[in-house]
Design an enzyme around this catalytic site. Structure first.
Site, PDB file in Angstrom:
ATOM      1  N   ASP A 366      42.005 -33.092  55.905  1.00 54.00           N
ATOM      2  CA  ASP A 366      42.917 -31.971  56.099  1.00 54.00           C
ATOM      3  C   ASP A 366      43.018 -31.579  57.584  1.00 54.00           C
ATOM      4  O   ASP A 366      42.015 -31.594  58.297  1.00 54.00           O
ATOM      5  CB  ASP A 366      42.349 -30.802  55.294  1.00 54.00           C
ATOM      6  CG  ASP A 366      43.359 -29.705  55.061  1.00 54.00           C
ATOM      7  OD1 ASP A 366      44.462 -29.791  55.618  1.00 54.00           O
ATOM      8  OD2 ASP A 366      43.029 -28.769  54.313  1.00 54.00           O
ATOM      9  N   ARG A 442      44.020 -20.089  47.515  1.00 52.74           N
ATOM     10  CA  ARG A 442      43.807 -20.708  48.836  1.00 52.74           C
ATOM     11  C   ARG A 442      45.101 -20.657  49.669  1.00 52.74           C
ATOM     12  O   ARG A 442      45.500 -21.622  50.288  1.00 52.74           O
ATOM     13  CB  ARG A 442      43.330 -22.157  48.680  1.00 52.74           C
ATOM     14  CG  ARG A 442      42.501 -22.647  49.842  1.00 52.74           C
ATOM     15  CD  ARG A 442      42.354 -24.162  49.866  1.00 52.74           C
ATOM     16  NE  ARG A 442      41.362 -24.578  50.832  1.00 52.74           N
ATOM     17  CZ  ARG A 442      41.252 -25.802  51.334  1.00 52.74           C
ATOM     18  NH1 ARG A 442      42.070 -26.748  50.938  1.00 52.74           N
ATOM     19  NH2 ARG A 442      40.347 -26.097  52.211  1.00 52.74           N
ATOM     20  N   LYS A 475      43.743 -39.957  50.422  1.00 56.92           N
ATOM     21  CA  LYS A 475      43.012 -39.000  49.572  1.00 56.92           C
ATOM     22  C   LYS A 475      44.033 -37.972  49.098  1.00 56.92           C
ATOM     23  O   LYS A 475      44.649 -37.287  49.921  1.00 56.92           O
ATOM     24  CB  LYS A 475      41.895 -38.340  50.384  1.00 56.92           C
ATOM     25  CG  LYS A 475      41.088 -37.301  49.622  1.00 56.92           C
ATOM     26  CD  LYS A 475      39.908 -36.844  50.487  1.00 56.92           C
ATOM     27  CE  LYS A 475      39.191 -35.646  49.904  1.00 56.92           C
ATOM     28  NZ  LYS A 475      38.185 -35.116  50.835  1.00 56.92           N
ATOM     29  N   TRP A 476      44.221 -37.873  47.786  1.00 55.05           N
ATOM     30  CA  TRP A 476      45.294 -37.065  47.176  1.00 55.05           C
ATOM     31  C   TRP A 476      44.644 -35.837  46.550  1.00 55.05           C
ATOM     32  O   TRP A 476      44.030 -35.932  45.504  1.00 55.05           O
ATOM     33  CB  TRP A 476      45.991 -37.919  46.120  1.00 55.05           C
ATOM     34  CG  TRP A 476      47.144 -37.297  45.412  1.00 55.05           C
ATOM     35  CD1 TRP A 476      47.124 -36.207  44.587  1.00 55.05           C
ATOM     36  CD2 TRP A 476      48.506 -37.753  45.417  1.00 55.05           C
ATOM     37  NE1 TRP A 476      48.375 -35.950  44.087  1.00 55.05           N
ATOM     38  CE2 TRP A 476      49.244 -36.895  44.585  1.00 55.05           C
ATOM     39  CE3 TRP A 476      49.161 -38.814  46.053  1.00 55.05           C
ATOM     40  CZ2 TRP A 476      50.610 -37.061  44.352  1.00 55.05           C
ATOM     41  CZ3 TRP A 476      50.514 -38.973  45.811  1.00 55.05           C
ATOM     42  CH2 TRP A 476      51.242 -38.105  44.978  1.00 55.05           C
ATOM     43  N   ASP A 477      44.826 -34.682  47.202  1.00 55.14           N
ATOM     44  CA  ASP A 477      44.096 -33.480  46.780  1.00 55.14           C
ATOM     45  C   ASP A 477      44.980 -32.546  45.944  1.00 55.14           C
ATOM     46  O   ASP A 477      46.218 -32.667  45.921  1.00 55.14           O
ATOM     47  CB  ASP A 477      43.581 -32.760  48.041  1.00 55.14           C
ATOM     48  CG  ASP A 477      42.220 -32.121  47.831  1.00 55.14           C
ATOM     49  OD1 ASP A 477      41.892 -31.791  46.687  1.00 55.14           O
ATOM     50  OD2 ASP A 477      41.496 -31.940  48.828  1.00 55.14           O
ATOM     51  N   ASN A 479      44.387 -28.363  45.129  1.00 55.36           N
ATOM     52  CA  ASN A 479      43.373 -27.333  45.328  1.00 55.36           C
ATOM     53  C   ASN A 479      43.632 -25.966  44.710  1.00 55.36           C
ATOM     54  O   ASN A 479      43.187 -24.948  45.251  1.00 55.36           O
ATOM     55  CB  ASN A 479      43.120 -27.169  46.832  1.00 55.36           C
ATOM     56  CG  ASN A 479      42.154 -28.223  47.346  1.00 55.36           C
ATOM     57  OD1 ASN A 479      41.145 -28.505  46.718  1.00 55.36           O
ATOM     58  ND2 ASN A 479      42.474 -28.823  48.468  1.00 55.36           N
ATOM     59  N   CYS A 525      41.538 -36.291  44.135  1.00 60.00           N
ATOM     60  CA  CYS A 525      40.608 -35.211  44.454  1.00 60.00           C
ATOM     61  C   CYS A 525      41.240 -33.918  43.970  1.00 60.00           C
ATOM     62  O   CYS A 525      42.465 -33.787  43.944  1.00 60.00           O
ATOM     63  CB  CYS A 525      40.397 -35.179  45.981  1.00 60.00           C
ATOM     64  SG  CYS A 525      39.357 -33.839  46.566  1.00 60.00           S
ATOM     65  N   ASP A 547      33.080 -31.356  45.568  1.00 59.95           N
ATOM     66  CA  ASP A 547      32.958 -30.845  46.934  1.00 59.95           C
ATOM     67  C   ASP A 547      31.503 -30.555  47.272  1.00 59.95           C
ATOM     68  O   ASP A 547      31.180 -30.252  48.421  1.00 59.95           O
ATOM     69  CB  ASP A 547      33.781 -29.559  47.102  1.00 59.95           C
ATOM     70  CG  ASP A 547      35.206 -29.867  47.529  1.00 59.95           C
ATOM     71  OD1 ASP A 547      35.486 -31.036  47.851  1.00 59.95           O
ATOM     72  OD2 ASP A 547      36.042 -28.938  47.527  1.00 59.95           O
TER      73      ASP A 547
HETATM   74  C1  GLA Z   1      39.314 -29.984  49.147  1.00 60.64           C
HETATM   75  C2  GLA Z   1      38.620 -31.317  49.095  1.00 60.64           C
HETATM   76  C3  GLA Z   1      37.750 -31.495  50.300  1.00 60.64           C
HETATM   77  C4  GLA Z   1      38.608 -31.395  51.542  1.00 60.64           C
HETATM   78  C5  GLA Z   1      39.336 -30.078  51.551  1.00 60.64           C
HETATM   79  C6  GLA Z   1      40.343 -30.017  52.686  1.00 60.64           C
HETATM   80  O1  GLA Z   1      38.429 -28.940  48.990  1.00 60.64           O
HETATM   81  O2  GLA Z   1      37.884 -31.448  47.921  1.00 60.64           O
HETATM   82  O3  GLA Z   1      37.080 -32.735  50.258  1.00 60.64           O
HETATM   83  O4  GLA Z   1      39.511 -32.472  51.546  1.00 60.64           O
HETATM   84  O5  GLA Z   1      40.053 -29.855  50.352  1.00 60.64           O
HETATM   85  O6  GLA Z   1      41.011 -28.827  52.729  1.00 60.64           O
END
Ligand code: GLA
Length: 727
Positions: A366, A442, A475-477, A479, A525, A547
């Site tokens: 990020d 967030r 990495k595809w997040d 949140n 993710c 995390d």
């Molecule tokens: C999530 C992911 C972390 C990181 C943060 C970045 O929490 O799980 O590994 O990539 O976002 O904001």
């Protein structure tokens, strides 16, 4: 033939390596007869019997006299007297809530059909696979249901889904459509499931089934950190290596439900599928609805075999792509190394350092896009921040390439920050309900992937970066979870379709990307493991497990995850010590031993390491490179349970049983206690193995019988053994 229709007694018999699954047509109804230890092919009619009563439930005089509430049904419906949990509920054009399915026909094919628009297990040439399709129909409403059963004979896997079709001339509403239901004639089970939260995912709960319902579910618009879309039913004495165990896993990433109910007469009914608390679907004349797939398995030999069945099918017949069967590149992720605080110079320094210590891929996490110096802006603006990276992604790529290091990048494609150009241009692209506040999590909102134009935008903006060829890993997040769910472009009677439409949109977006960029390794993710599910694994063969990167915490998380998901799917990194989440100080080798079980990498700033630590990274990266393929394709054995003991132990045995990698970690100080020894499983008993680090020889009999001493006393210390067969 593993799928048989016995015409004389109207029975369907599905025989895998270890189990038999039986159904019978009787007086028009499709009954469930039996699921359990494998039995021979013959007439099994005696297995159907009735109590002949069921508290005040009516008898179907005009259809054989069944009391529906009393008998085992294959795909139970609501409205005609079965008062237990239904698999299907339909709202008819007149507003009534009834459907009564009767057997119509069957077909057996030698392939595994795919599920249009949905992730699913697939078959490959040479697999012993057959599919039984049974059609049921309500003749009054003219709604049909096709039940799909695909048997993977050799791996003891039965996949199921249902296709509901409206053959009438009016629209109906599906209120509930489960992917699978199974009636058991007793309730003598323990239910095993995962529970947890962010940074504490997939703990294990095991509790006896009681009368009433046991429900695991998510209504969060994601499979979630809290529960996981599976359920295991174990005989009360079952352990890792003995006892009957049944598994139900849903191949889906959104809201789900998995329920078992202990009913009158002490029977049990299990259902798994979309969460009907939020789901509904309008089905117009001629239209069909496909449920997600459920993957069922049975083990006569405890939890280990059940897990192994799931590991094998998910690793080799759900995951796809060029990384499916091979070790993944040793990566270093920038998140815990820099958080948002990086620029081109710092990344280049890290990259140069990576080259000296055996790292193969550097991930910029990020913070590389928009003006993202913290987490309160820019999601949606997938344009490089030239303040930090004046020469763009290419600037880093061009620095890494001569060093032999690939580049990875983080996206959170499904999200938008209110403080972003995307949001300013398209405030209605996020999930929201007009005239209601938009709750932020967030500081972000979720893009509404039930709108095709949003998916098209995302495809274009991601493809713009991916097609440069600079990116080897994504990495595809994801949140946050969903609130204020709606889509103002859909009519009121389709609002309950939105979350499922969202996932259909997401799945089609990911399908386009993985098809068009087949060389990129995608990692899923969701704040770690908030969407660790079989749905995502169809597109992305690995997931950032949690995390929580603390090795000691990871022992429990990885153990719980391993009930159903393969080790290769668990992304596991050696992080800095003291750990950023827990402040634990843990020896490097322990952090390595724990991470070595998964898809391996580092989550630390290599430029701040001592020379000794750098040497340790180089050494350990080398071990993963040497054994990674064997780990990915190996069989995982849980030897000691960190949820119940103050230690953890496991071993991974390669396919040819020639290599065994075993780990042991003490999670709590243990002074002057009894001698500990760890007994391996899955080895060739009469082979001789040489332990790599000590050079000592042991027979398979010794390693599995007596085991190997584990003389540790201090907490967080560990032992790693690599046994290789002496040729
Ligand atoms: C999530 C992911 C972390 C990181 C943060 C970045 O929490 O799980 O590994 O990539 O976002 O904001």
């Amino acid at each position: 033939m593993s799928v048989i229709y016995n015409k004389d007694c109207a029975q369907f018999q599905l025989n895998s390596r270890s189990f038999t699954y039986l159904m019978q047509v009787k007086d028009g109804y499709l009954l469930h007869l039996y699921w359990g230890e494998k039995i021979d092919n013959r007439d099994h009619s005696y297995m159907f019997w009735e109590q002949g009563r069921a508290a005040f439930s009516p008898r179907q005089e005009n259809c054989g006299g069944f009391i529906l509430d009393d008998i085992p049904l294959e795909y139970p419906c609501w409205g005609r007297g079965d008062m237990r949990t239904p698999a299907l509920e339909i709202i008819n054009p007149d507003g009534t809530n009834i459907i009564d399915l009767h057997y119509e026909s069957y077909e057996i094919i030698d392939t595994k059909p795919s599920l249009e628009g949905l992730p699913a297990v697939y078959a490959e040439q040479g697999d012993k696979v057959q599919t039984l399709i049974i059609t049921l129909r309500d003749k009054i409403s003219d709604i049909s249901v096709m039940l799909y059963y695909t048997l993977f004979e050799e791996t003891d896997i039965l996949t199921r889904h249902a296709v509901i079709k409206n053959d009438s001339k009016q629209s109906v509403f599906i209120n509930r459509a489960m992917s699978a239901a199974v009636d058991f004639d007793h309730k003598n089970f323990d239910i095993i499931s995962n529970f947890g939260t962010h940074v504490r995912e997939r703990n294990i709960e095991r509790a006896p089934l009681k009368y009433g319902k046991y429900t695991m579910s998510s209504r969060r618009g994601a499979s979630s950190h809290v529960h996981n879309p599976f359920l295991i039913m174990a005989s009360p004495t079952a352990d890792e290596v003995s006892g009957e165990v049944y598994g139900f896993v849903l191949v889906y990433s959104g809201s789900f439900t998995a329920e078992v109910a202990g009913n009158q007469f002490s029977s049990a009914r299990t259902v798994i599928g979309l969460n009907s608390e939020e789901f509904g679907w309008k089905l117009n004349p001629g239209e069909s609805f496909i449920t997600p797939e459920a993957v069922l398995t049975y083990s006569p030999a405890g939890l280990e075999r059940l897990s192994d069945n799931y590991h094998k099918i998910f690793r080799t017949r759900l995951c796809r792509g060029k990384y499916r069967d091979i070790r993944r590149p040793v990566l270093l992720n920038s998140w815990e190394a820099c958080y948002f605080g990086f620029d081109e110079e710092r990344l280049k320094k890290i990259g140069t350092c990576c080259a000296d210590i055996g790292i193969e891929l550097l991930v910029i996490d990020d913070g590389w896009f928009g003006v993202r110096d913290t987490d309160n802006c820019s999601l949606g603006d997938w344009v490089v921040d030239k303040r930090k990276l004046p020469n763009g992604i290419e600037g880093i790529y061009n620095h890494l390439k001569p060093l032999g290091i690939d580049l990875g990048i983080w996206f959170e494609p499904e999200m938008v920050s209110p403080n972003s150009d995307l949001y300013r241009a398209h405030p209605d692209w996020c999930i929201h309900i007009p005239n209601r506040p938009r709750s932020e999590g967030r500081y972000q909102l979720i893009l509404n992937l039930s709108k095709p134009e949003v998916c098209d935008y995302l495809y274009a903006s991601l493809a713009e970066i991916l097609k440069t060829g600079a990116i080897a890993y994504v990495k595809w997040d994801f949140n946050r979870n969903m609130t204020e769910v709606g889509n103002e472009l859909l009519p009121p009677d389709r609002q309950r379709e939105v979350t499922h439409r969202y996932y259909l949109g997401l799945y089609s977006l990911m399908e386009r990307l993985v098809t068009d960029f087949p060389d990129i390794l995608f990692e899923s993710c969701s704040g770690g493991g908030g969407r660790f599910d079989a749905g995502m694994l169809y597109y992305m063969p690995q997931v950032w497990t949690s995390d929580n990167s603390d090795a000691i915490e990871r022992l429990r998380i990885q153990y719980g995850t391993s009930l159903v998901y393969p080790m290769s799917a668990m992304s596991a990194h050696v992080s800095a010590s003291p750990n950023h989440q827990t402040d634990h100080t843990t020896p490097f080798d322990t952090r390595f031993t724990v991470a070595l079980t998964g898809s391996f990498g580092y989550e630390l700033d290599p430029t701040s390491l001592s020379e000794d630590e750098k040497a340790a990274v180089l050494r350990t990266a080398g071990i993963y490179k040497e054994y990674g393929d064997r780990i990915v394709n190996g069989t995982y054995h849980r030897l000691r349970n960190p949820h119940e003991e103050n230690c953890a132990a496991w071993c991974i045995v390669s396919e040819d049983k020639g290599t065994c990698i075993a780990g042991y970690v003490l999670t709590h100080v243990r002074l002057y206690e009894n001698n500990e020894r760890i007994r391996m499983r899955g080895l060739k008993k009469d082979a001789v193995y040489v332990e790599k680090f000590s050079g000592r020889e042991y027979s398979g009999y010794q390693l599995c019988g007596y085991g190997i001493p584990a003389p540790l006393t201090l907490e967080y210390r560990s032992l790693l053994w690599i046994f290789e067969e002496k040729k």
